[in-house]
Design a protein around this motif. Structure first.
Motif, PDB file in Angstrom:
ATOM      1  N   CYS A  51     -14.796   5.176 -44.303  1.00  0.00           N
ATOM      2  CA  CYS A  51     -14.262   3.808 -44.198  1.00  0.00           C
ATOM      3  C   CYS A  51     -14.750   3.132 -42.919  1.00  0.00           C
ATOM      4  O   CYS A  51     -15.089   1.948 -42.917  1.00  0.00           O
ATOM      5  N   LYS A  52     -14.813   3.882 -41.827  1.00  0.00           N
ATOM      6  CA  LYS A  52     -15.296   3.326 -40.560  1.00  0.00           C
ATOM      7  C   LYS A  52     -16.763   2.914 -40.672  1.00  0.00           C
ATOM      8  O   LYS A  52     -17.177   1.875 -40.140  1.00  0.00           O
ATOM      9  N   ARG A  85     -12.551  -4.648 -44.353  1.00  0.00           N
ATOM     10  CA  ARG A  85     -11.592  -3.905 -43.539  1.00  0.00           C
ATOM     11  C   ARG A  85     -10.807  -2.937 -44.421  1.00  0.00           C
ATOM     12  O   ARG A  85     -10.560  -3.212 -45.592  1.00  0.00           O
ATOM     13  N   PHE A  86     -10.422  -1.802 -43.837  1.00  0.00           N
ATOM     14  CA  PHE A  86      -9.678  -0.786 -44.583  1.00  0.00           C
ATOM     15  C   PHE A  86      -8.323  -0.539 -43.931  1.00  0.00           C
ATOM     16  O   PHE A  86      -8.195  -0.556 -42.701  1.00  0.00           O
ATOM     17  N   GLU A  87      -7.325  -0.314 -44.773  1.00  0.00           N
ATOM     18  CA  GLU A  87      -6.004   0.075 -44.307  1.00  0.00           C
ATOM     19  C   GLU A  87      -5.623   1.370 -45.009  1.00  0.00           C
ATOM     20  O   GLU A  87      -5.657   1.438 -46.239  1.00  0.00           O
ATOM     21  N   ILE A  88      -5.286   2.383 -44.252  1.00  0.00           N
ATOM     22  CA  ILE A  88      -4.864   3.667 -44.797  1.00  0.00           C
ATOM     23  C   ILE A  88      -3.349   3.748 -44.685  1.00  0.00           C
ATOM     24  O   ILE A  88      -2.795   3.747 -43.584  1.00  0.00           O
ATOM     25  N   ILE A 115      -9.999  -6.880 -47.792  1.00  0.00           N
ATOM     26  CA  ILE A 115      -9.250  -5.732 -47.284  1.00  0.00           C
ATOM     27  C   ILE A 115      -8.995  -4.744 -48.422  1.00  0.00           C
ATOM     28  O   ILE A 115      -8.488  -5.129 -49.478  1.00  0.00           O
ATOM     29  N   ILE A 116      -9.359  -3.492 -48.215  1.00  0.00           N
ATOM     30  CA  ILE A 116      -9.058  -2.421 -49.171  1.00  0.00           C
ATOM     31  C   ILE A 116      -7.956  -1.555 -48.565  1.00  0.00           C
ATOM     32  O   ILE A 116      -8.074  -1.104 -47.419  1.00  0.00           O
ATOM     33  N   THR A 117      -6.898  -1.335 -49.340  1.00  0.00           N
ATOM     34  CA  THR A 117      -5.800  -0.466 -48.901  1.00  0.00           C
ATOM     35  C   THR A 117      -5.782   0.786 -49.759  1.00  0.00           C
ATOM     36  O   THR A 117      -5.837   0.702 -50.990  1.00  0.00           O
ATOM     37  N   LEU A 118      -5.717   1.938 -49.119  1.00  0.00           N
ATOM     38  CA  LEU A 118      -5.636   3.221 -49.813  1.00  0.00           C
ATOM     39  C   LEU A 118      -4.291   3.863 -49.483  1.00  0.00           C
ATOM     40  O   LEU A 118      -3.893   3.918 -48.316  1.00  0.00           O
TER      41      LEU A 118
END
Length: 448
Positions: free
Chosen positions: A262-263, A272-275, A298-301
């Motif tokens: 993700c980075k 941008r990613f949110e875990i 923004i992708i959230t996992l």
């Protein structure tokens, strides 16, 4: 005297505010139906139909016109009088619409001269249970509409195209509860609707049953056709794009590297990613695995939802598919849930377009996680090692014979362990490349 004057002024102000709020809601309803009519999602030809606000229709009993909130008139070719009339009444109350209002609305419908008249009541707060029962007896459609002017539809992917009866029943219960309660409409749902025994969150599906007058039996697979707005992409073009992204970020196939991947994506692309360590449910109670929202991207996992060690990677790859395939042209976001449910809601795209979007995202995910050349090379090596030859049935063949099953599962398991994806993803990729012929009977086939 002053108090009396102030009281009168306050009453006039309150009345004026109430009228303004009602007019605002009517405009919202009008805009929704006008948009659906324009985009051919009401099973009515927009070329021979007109939508009107505050139109008058003659009442035999009153001897004068009844002014209705919204109407849709449909005409036969070369005719000046409408052949079908849909009357839409808007109710922007602070509470559920009582049965008395539905009875009064039905009385209006009966007074308007002509045949082919149908009625719909649209509410911002839902309906009393007795209202649903009465509306069913009179074939009146009921809709609870999201009254958010800034509403934009988010594609919700929460069930397979073919839906099980028990899932359908549960969904109907959820929609019925939402219609008859003060629950706010979910952000990604535009409306809840009912006609007779059918409950839906799709205005297109609602109209299909509304205009059928009960003649159309409930079907769990939609075969409706509509003009596609989603750009066609070949398997080859998606394969090429997925391979480029994979190589650009030097994707690490091991599941413990998800944060590092993700980075690298954030550094290379404008995303941008949110875990999230928690578990979140969608509006039907299914666990959300991941989601994407556009502008900003923004992708959230959801790590807490990943019961399968390989599932998180596929969730990531699926959402990346929406991003790199530029699906923001059609959606403001997508939710990827534990189960899928056929959902036709949406102002912009049809169920066929949803299928196309989802196929493209899955195709991208498959190609991204299983790059073509390394995958083919690994498969060929495994087949050579086990002396599995093409006997005219395809590169890899499986039926219910034990020898073929043993070879099949051995190859699948080795590919799965090497590429760190589930067996179903391996199987999908093989079939998509034309490398697997599956002749197992449905009764004996075993998924892995």
């Amino acid at each position: 005297m002053k108090k009396k004057v102030d009281k009168i002024l306050n009453m006039k102000t309150t009345k004026r505010n109430t009228v303004e709020i009602g007019n605002k809601f009517e405009k919202r309803v009008y805009d929704v139906f006008a948009n659906e009519l324009r985009n051919k999602r009401l099973y009515i030809d927009p070329k021979t139909s007109k939508i009107k606000a505050k139109q008058g229709y003659h009442s035999k009993d009153r001897g004068e016109n009844i002014i209705v909130d919204i109407s849709i008139e449909s005409y036969l070719p070369q005719q000046t009088d409408w052949s079908q009339l849909i009357i839409i009444e808007c109710k922007d109350y602070n509470s559920s619409v009582p049965v008395n209002d539905i009875e009064e609305f039905y009385s209006k419908l009966m007074q308007i001269a002509g045949s082919g008249i149908k009625g719909i009541v649209v509410s911002s707060q839902g309906f009393q249970k007795s209202s649903l029962a009465y509306a069913k007896s009179k074939n009146i459609g009921l809709i609870k509409l999201n009254n958010n002017e800034n509403f934009s539809w988010i594609l919700t992917r929460i069930a397979p195209i073919k839906m099980k009866q028990e899932d359908f029943d549960q969904t109907s219960k959820e929609i019925q509860l939402a219609l008859t309660s003060n629950y706010e409409i979910e952000d990604n749902v535009e409306l809840y609707a009912n006609i007779n025994d059918y409950f839906t969150t799709s205005i297109e599906t609602f109209f299909r049953f509304f205009l059928s007058e009960g003649d159309v039996k409930c079907s769990f697979e939609d075969n409706s056709k509509s003009d596609s707005v989603v750009q066609f992409m070949t398997k080859g073009s998606i394969e090429k794009l997925a391979n480029e992204v994979n190589q650009n970020i030097e994707f690490d196939k091991f599941e413990h590297s998800i944060t590092d991947n993700c980075k690298r994506l954030e550094k290379k692309y404008k995303i941008r990613f949110e875990i999230n360590q928690n578990i979140q449910l969608d509006h039907l109670g299914f666990v959300i695995l991941g989601k994407i929202k556009f502008n900003p991207d923004i992708i959230t996992l959801y790590l807490g939802a990943q019961s399968n060690k390989f599932r998180l990677k596929f969730t990531l790859a699926h959402e990346l598919g929406h991003y790199f395939l530029n699906h923001k042209k059609y959606l403001i976001g997508e939710i990827y849930s534990e189960q899928e449910y056929k959902n036709k809601s949406g102002e912009h795209i049809s169920i066929d377009d949803i299928r196309k979007i989802e196929w493209q995202a899955n195709q991208f995910a498959s190609c991204f996680l299983l790059p073509h050349d390394p995958f083919i090379e690994m498969l060929n090596n495994l087949l050579k090692q086990d002396n599995i030859n093409d006997k005219g049935h395809g590169r890899l063949f499986v039926d219910n014979q034990k020898c073929n099953l043993d070879s099949y599962y051995k190859v699948i398991n080795l590919l799965r362990n090497d590429f760190r994806v589930s067996g179903s993803v391996i199987e999908y990729r093989l079939k998509n490349l034309g490398l697997l012929i599956d002749r197992r009977s449905k009764q004996k086939a075993v998924s892995i």
